[in-house]
Design an enzyme around this catalytic site. Structure first.
Site, PDB file in Angstrom:
ATOM      1  CE  LYS A   1      -1.581   2.534   3.227  1.00 50.58           C
ATOM      2  NZ  LYS A   1      -2.089   3.074   4.471  1.00 50.58           N
TER       3      LYS A   1
ATOM      4  CG  ASP B   1      -7.343   3.358   1.994  1.00 48.19           C
ATOM      5  OD1 ASP B   1      -8.211   2.821   1.261  1.00 48.19           O
ATOM      6  OD2 ASP B   1      -7.463   4.513   2.432  1.00 48.19           O
TER       7      ASP B   1
END
Ligand code: SF4
Length: 235
Positions: A144, A163
């Site tokens: 991420k 996320d």
């Protein structure tokens, strides 16, 4: 129904489920989702304040389990004191912990930020590396964070940022049933054209903040309402 008839009926149910799954991922539906997001967020930007790839890396590490608003309150004075990797690499962990305390998980975050800064100084000549493989060697950096920095700071689409918002909305829109962010990202990479990977992540994050919120999604205002079968829809 006889047991023979039941056995015969089973494949038909699977076929229906598979067909429905395809409908959720059809090119036509995806096009409508992209169009809705484009209308909502035409000039989308990363919400984390930063002036360099390194500052974005630090801000992204700080944003774990914390809101971007909170991170943006902490980083201006932090980056004024310590603008680049050399400054962070020299820092005592306890000192940094005090500066970032309000973002939560501050011990681990301080350790990772200093570790990443040291590695950038020692192994990458003080520059944030520009490949996914190298990014993943930095302490505290998983896909991420690497995708955020690669996409926003360097404009290189290495994947889709997943996320908490993207994870939730991918499930609500039935674009993925993956149990981990990595699995959801794998599904999204298949469905989202590569030239959309970077803006799509930002758009869905903003969509999750403003409309498709975790607890009470504002479905009445949602342009994707007619495309959505989420069980927790509010209208
Ligand atoms: S209709 Fe509601 S649950 Fe579905 S995507 Fe829109 S805001 Fe989210």
């Amino acid at each position: 129904m006889s047991s023979t008839a039941l056995r015969k009926a089973k494949p038909a149910r699977h076929k229906t489920a598979a067909k429905k799954k395809d409908v959720y991922k059809s090119a036509q539906r995806l096009k409508k989702i992209f169009a809705g997001l484009d209308r909502l967020f035409p000039d989308v930007q990363c919400a984390l304040t930063h002036k360099s790839a390194f500052q974005l890396l630090v801000a992204t590490i700080l944003s774990a389990q914390c809101t971007d608003e909170r991170v943006n309150k902490v980083t201006p004075s932090l980056f004024k004191k310590y603008p680049g990797p050399h400054d962070f690499a020299r820092l005592d962990q306890k000192v940094l912990e005090q500066d970032i305390k309000s973002t939560g998980f501050f011990r681990n975050k301080a350790k990772n930020i200093i570790g990443a800064a040291k590695k950038i100084v020692e192994d990458f000549k003080g520059k944030v590396p520009q490949s996914m493989d190298e990014m993943l060697t930095l302490p505290g950096v998983a896909r991420k964070t690497a995708n955020v920095v690669m996409g926003t700071a360097f404009g290189i689409p290495t994947g889709v940022v997943v996320d908490t918002h993207v994870f939730r909305i991918a499930h609500r829109l039935k674009l993925s049933s993956g149990k981990t962010p990595e699995n959801v990202e794998r599904d999204l990479i298949e469905l989202v054209p590569k030239d959309r990977w970077i803006p799509f992540g930002h758009q869905v994050i903003w969509f999750g903040r403003k409309i498709c919120q975790a607890r009470k999604p504002l479905c009445i205002e949602c342009p994707l309402n007619s495309l959505c079968d989420a069980p927790d829809k509010t209208v």
